[in-house]
Design a protein around this motif. Structure first.
Motif, mmCIF file in Angstrom:
data_model
loop_
_atom_site.group_PDB
_atom_site.id
_atom_site.type_symbol
_atom_site.label_atom_id
_atom_site.label_comp_id
_atom_site.label_asym_id
_atom_site.label_seq_id
_atom_site.Cartn_x
_atom_site.Cartn_y
_atom_site.Cartn_z
ATOM 1 N N SER A 96 0.806 -1.221 0.000
ATOM 2 C CA SER A 96 0.000 0.000 0.000
ATOM 3 C C SER A 96 0.839 1.272 0.000
ATOM 4 O O SER A 96 0.348 2.343 -0.342
ATOM 5 N N SER A 107 -8.857 -1.375 -1.818
ATOM 6 C CA SER A 107 -7.429 -1.126 -1.966
ATOM 7 C C SER A 107 -7.057 -0.768 -3.392
ATOM 8 O O SER A 107 -6.097 -0.065 -3.625
ATOM 9 N N SER A 134 -4.761 2.332 -4.084
ATOM 10 C CA SER A 134 -3.448 2.048 -4.629
ATOM 11 C C SER A 134 -3.266 2.722 -5.977
ATOM 12 O O SER A 134 -2.195 3.196 -6.302
#
Length: 433
Positions: free
Chosen positions: A337, A390, A394
């Motif tokens: 991340s 995510s 990201s």
């Protein structure tokens, strides 16, 4: 390196005092290097106080002092059965781990010896006298002198041609110099096999990827370069740093998880297949960042920031990137991340080297201390962190970190440092060298 070079005020951010397991302040001068034995039982530190010390990793106690050098010790190397140190007194020494006695003295260099490497029964040393040398570990006798650089030799690496071509078995030494060149030497006869030219600054660090027949070099010219070990050809230049490249790290693990899924959403950056089979390279720089590169494509896929000074040490471990910096802090980043997980505060000068073993982080600094940090909670936090949404987060971070995305102008993707910042970064890199 002078103690005043990196005196700083502690940076901002959160840290937990409970992470600090122990402070070992036995040295009376700055600690220049830290080496972990192959079996993980011991650590070796070397210092400006002319001594090296052996530490038990199970007890975090000093169990042996090695005394005999006549000037400060620049670097060290630890094997399971012996310790090796090199010094500004122009010598290298081998030490018995049981008695603490010096069992071999390697003399021949005419200036500071700054690097030592032990492999295949040979000891290799690099010096400011413009040479590297090969010694017999057992007898202490000099076997070869590698002479040809026009300036100091700062970096060493070793590989066998058997790693590249099974039918040929020849050992090679790689040297990097402040004369802006790398040289490949035949260990058997000391002959320069090939000179690699392309950098316009001093070579500060090397990393080998023998599986892909590649050598990586970092330089004060702000670039990382990839070389084909078989042909000597320069195959890639990594240009996005704005300061000298201080350290390089190639993890053993492949890229996976969210970073693969995220980049796969945007084909112009990289295909999913390319990411899955590609390794990563991490580079720490005087521009206060670490960058993650894909070795196959040369793309920079993430930039780790928040350092206040030069990044002086990096180490990858179990999905986390640990860094040491001239701002006297160590940090742990989630490599998937890019999130900063922990800041480890306590040192008062530059962190020169870091090691990780059994969920403990070891840091040594020019403040004269070895500090032991418990990173178990950080590793567990990385495993337990939810990955919902995510991909969106990201992808945003990838664009912010200068991946070649479709949207955003070139000016938005490239960070321009002010002249004052450039001068400071170059000054820091000079002080580190």
């Amino acid at each position: 390196m002078s103690p005043h070079a990196e005196a700083v005020v502690m940076g901002s951010g959160s840290s937990r005092s409970t992470s600090l397991r122990k402070v070992c302040a036995d040295h009376c001068g700055g600690v220049n290097w830290l080496s972990l034995s192959p079996d993980g039982s011991y650590l070796l530190t070397c210092s400006e106080d002319w001594t090296a010390r052996l530490w038990s990793t199970s007890e975090q106690q000093c169990c042996m002092i090695f005394q005999g050098h006549e000037n400060y010790i620049t670097s060290c190397h630890l094997e399971n059965d012996a310790a090796y140190t090199c010094s500004a007194d122009h010598s290298v020494r081998r030490w018995d781990l049981t008695t603490g006695g010096c069992t071999a003295l390697f003399k021949g260099h005419s200036s500071i010896v700054n690097k030592v490497l032990v492999t295949r029964g040979c000891l290799f040393s690099a010096s400011y006298d413009r040479t590297a040398r090969c010694w017999s570990v057992e007898t202490g006798r000099q076997l070869q002198e590698f002479r040809g650089h026009r300036n100091c030799v700062l970096a060493l690496a070793h590989f066998s041609s058997q790693d590249l071509l099974p039918e040929q078995v020849r050992d090679f030494l790689v040297t990097g110099s402040t004369d802006c060149t790398l040289k490949l030497w035949l260990v058997s006869d000391g002959r320069c096999y090939r000179t690699l030219r392309g950098h316009s600054g001093a070579i500060l660090c090397l990393a080998l990827d023998t599986a892909n027949k590649a050598l990586f070099s970092g330089s004060t010219d702000c670039t990382v370069r990839r070389w084909d070990l078989a042909t000597g050809e320069q195959t890639k230049v990594f240009r996005e740093h704005q300061g000298s490249i201080i350290c390089l790290e190639i993890p053993d693990e492949k890229i996976g998880g969210d970073l693969c899924a995220t980049i796969a959403l945007h084909p112009p950056c990289c295909s999913e297949e390319a990411i899955l089979v590609s390794q990563q390279l991490y580079s720490g720089s005087a521009d206060r960042t670490v960058k993650c590169w894909l070795l196959d494509s040369g793309k920079c896929v993430r930039t780790y920031k928040s350092h206040k000074r030069t990044v002086s040490a990096i180490r990858y471990h179990s999905g986390l990137l640990f860094t040491g910096s001239g701002d006297a802090c160590a940090r742990a980043f989630d490599t998937k991340s890019g999130v900063l997980r922990r800041v480890f505060r306590g040192h008062t000068f530059i962190i020169n080297c870091i090691q990780i073993h059994n969920q403990l982080l070891y840091t040594v600094s020019h403040d004269g201390t070895l500090r032991v940090w418990d990173v178990c909670s950080v590793l567990e936090q990385d495993k337990e962190t939810p990955r919902k949404n995510s991909q969106k987060g990201s992808l945003t971070r990838l664009c912010n970190n200068k991946v070649d995305c479709m949207w955003g102008s070139q000016a938005q993707r490239t960070e321009r440092s002010s002249q004052a910042e450039r001068e400071l970064r170059e000054q820091e890199s000079i002080e580190l060298v």
